[in-house]
Design a protein around this motif. Structure first.
Motif, PDB file in Angstrom:
ATOM      1  N   SER A 154       0.828  -1.203   0.000  1.00 45.25           N
ATOM      2  CA  SER A 154       0.000   0.000   0.000  1.00 45.25           C
ATOM      3  C   SER A 154       0.864   1.255   0.000  1.00 45.25           C
ATOM      4  O   SER A 154       2.036   1.228   0.361  1.00 45.25           O
ATOM      5  CB  SER A 154      -0.915   0.002   1.221  1.00 45.25           C
ATOM      6  N   ARG A 155       0.275   2.353  -0.394  1.00 45.06           N
ATOM      7  CA  ARG A 155       0.986   3.634  -0.405  1.00 45.06           C
ATOM      8  C   ARG A 155       1.410   4.048   1.001  1.00 45.06           C
ATOM      9  O   ARG A 155       2.457   4.637   1.198  1.00 45.06           O
ATOM     10  CB  ARG A 155       0.113   4.729  -1.008  1.00 45.06           C
ATOM     11  N   SER A 201       5.166   4.874   1.951  1.00 44.27           N
ATOM     12  CA  SER A 201       5.473   6.201   2.480  1.00 44.27           C
ATOM     13  C   SER A 201       6.163   6.111   3.835  1.00 44.27           C
ATOM     14  O   SER A 201       7.127   6.837   4.111  1.00 44.27           O
ATOM     15  CB  SER A 201       4.188   7.016   2.600  1.00 44.27           C
TER      16      SER A 201
END
Length: 85
Positions: free
Chosen positions: A16-17, A21
């Motif tokens: 997932s982002r 991140s």
């Protein structure tokens, strides 16, 4: 239960982002701690290094051109000094 097999690699498209991140943030924080704030590479620093490298290459090309012109002139002068038979 994981759907990833033991030999299968995980790419950025499979995570997932938020996780990506977070990972980037952790790496960035660790880099700052290890390298130090004053020695961090920045876009401005990278650009300045590129400008300096371009200037150095331009200076080398100019020097090579100057040397080629001197050699050509010296060869022409030597040819002109030879007596005509």
């Amino acid at each position: 239960m994981s759907t990833v097999e033991p030999n299968q690699t995980i790419g950025l498209t499979t995570i997932s982002r938020a996780v990506a991140s977070l990972a980037v943030g952790v790496v960035h924080t660790v880099e700052r701690a290890v390298v130090g704030e004053a020695r961090m590479r920045t876009a401005r620093g990278n650009a300045w290094e590129a400008v300096c490298a371009d200037r150095a290459r331009a200076d080398q090309r100019a020097e090579l051109g100057r040397l080629a012109a001197e050699l050509t002139a010296a060869r022409a002068a030597a040819r002109d000094r030879q007596p005509v038979s």
